[in-house]
Design an enzyme around this catalytic site. Structure first.
Site, PDB file in Angstrom:
ATOM      1  N   TRP A  65       0.827  -1.213   0.000  1.00 50.11           N
ATOM      2  CA  TRP A  65       0.000   0.000   0.000  1.00 50.11           C
ATOM      3  C   TRP A  65       0.858   1.258   0.000  1.00 50.11           C
ATOM      4  O   TRP A  65       0.570   2.210  -0.720  1.00 50.11           O
ATOM      5  CB  TRP A  65      -0.955  -0.013   1.195  1.00 50.11           C
ATOM      6  CG  TRP A  65      -2.199  -0.802   0.919  1.00 50.11           C
ATOM      7  CD1 TRP A  65      -2.379  -1.727  -0.083  1.00 50.11           C
ATOM      8  CD2 TRP A  65      -3.437  -0.733   1.631  1.00 50.11           C
ATOM      9  NE1 TRP A  65      -3.646  -2.235  -0.027  1.00 50.11           N
ATOM     10  CE2 TRP A  65      -4.317  -1.648   1.014  1.00 50.11           C
ATOM     11  CE3 TRP A  65      -3.867  -0.009   2.726  1.00 50.11           C
ATOM     12  CZ2 TRP A  65      -5.620  -1.840   1.458  1.00 50.11           C
ATOM     13  CZ3 TRP A  65      -5.167  -0.196   3.184  1.00 50.11           C
ATOM     14  CH2 TRP A  65      -6.034  -1.099   2.563  1.00 50.11           C
ATOM     15  N   ASP A 124      -4.616  -1.737   6.764  1.00 46.01           N
ATOM     16  CA  ASP A 124      -4.728  -3.097   6.244  1.00 46.01           C
ATOM     17  C   ASP A 124      -4.382  -4.093   7.350  1.00 46.01           C
ATOM     18  O   ASP A 124      -3.989  -5.221   7.082  1.00 46.01           O
ATOM     19  CB  ASP A 124      -3.793  -3.268   5.038  1.00 46.01           C
ATOM     20  CG  ASP A 124      -4.205  -4.416   4.129  1.00 46.01           C
ATOM     21  OD1 ASP A 124      -5.405  -4.733   4.082  1.00 46.01           O
ATOM     22  OD2 ASP A 124      -3.323  -5.005   3.466  1.00 46.01           O
ATOM     23  N   LYS A 164      -9.574  -2.188   6.257  1.00 41.85           N
ATOM     24  CA  LYS A 164      -9.969  -3.577   5.999  1.00 41.85           C
ATOM     25  C   LYS A 164     -10.690  -4.121   7.226  1.00 41.85           C
ATOM     26  O   LYS A 164     -10.204  -4.011   8.347  1.00 41.85           O
ATOM     27  CB  LYS A 164      -8.744  -4.445   5.704  1.00 41.85           C
ATOM     28  CG  LYS A 164      -9.089  -5.924   5.526  1.00 41.85           C
ATOM     29  CD  LYS A 164      -7.922  -6.715   4.972  1.00 41.85           C
ATOM     30  CE  LYS A 164      -6.791  -6.871   5.954  1.00 41.85           C
ATOM     31  NZ  LYS A 164      -5.680  -7.666   5.382  1.00 41.85           N
TER      32      LYS A 164
END
Length: 209
Positions: A65, A124, A164
């Site tokens: 990312w 994440d 997420k």
């Protein structure tokens, strides 16, 4: 018998992993992880990042990312990343290795952010999965709550949040909490996210004053 089952499960995972088209594309492109493609798809639809932004990346390792965000925010942007696992250095990324759940690590991260508010927080993060939802989901929800707390601390008005989340107990309440803090909230399941996974991505834009 248990050893054989674990071995068979591991073999299936490895076979699925290396036959995954996104894993193969990531290797060909020299990307750090297949997660790059998830973020690319979300950026194409939701436009979270712009040149010059400051971004906090939680659960950053191995750096997929951060690698993608760097292409979107350019040389004048800034990325502050954190993970419990090590991550190879990356130009434009200020990386802190440590457990985000520990107060001293959180304080060190906040010091790196500094006085200026950031424009985007992405997370994440995921716990080590046991395969038992009753165990895994609460651990996951604890991490995403911490990520939302980070938004409360450092995210500028009008800022964006991407997280997420694994669907299960507590998901609906968490979604309501995010909707109370942001003007627009969407749920995304990128093509690069494996279909059998419970993971989805909550995209929240326009932090309310």
């Amino acid at each position: 018998m248990a050893t054989k089952k674990r071995s068979a499960s591991s073999s299936r995972w490895l076979q699925e992993h290396f036959s995954d088209k996104y894993v193969q594309q990531a290797q060909k492109k020299g990307l750090r992880s297949r997660a790059w493609f998830k973020l690319d798809e979300i950026q194409q639809s939701d436009k979270l990042f712009r040149p010059g932004m400051t971004v906090v990346d939680l659960g950053a390792a191995p750096g997929g990312w951060s690698q993608y965000v760097a292409t979107q925010i350019g040389g004048k942007g800034r990325i502050i990343a954190c993970d419990i696992l090590p991550m190879d250095p990356m130009v434009g990324v200020d990386f802190l290795q440590g457990d985000f759940r520990e107060p001293l690590v959180l304080q060190a991260l906040l010091e790196r952010v500094g006085e200026q508010k950031v424009q985007v927080v992405v997370s994440d993060m995921a716990p080590n999965m046991s395969g038992t939802p009753a165990v895994d989901i609460p651990k996951s929800m604890y991490l995403v709550e911490l990520a939302l707390d980070m938004c409360r601390d450092v995210l500028a008005p009008g800022g964006n949040f991407l997280v997420k989340v694994f669907q299960g107990e507590g998901f609906d309440e968490y979604l309501r909490e995010i909707r109370s803090l942001f003007t627009k909230v969407k749920i995304r399941k990128p093509d690069a996210s494996r279909a059998r996974s419970r993971e989805v991505y909550i995209v929240a834009t326009g932090r309310k004053l």
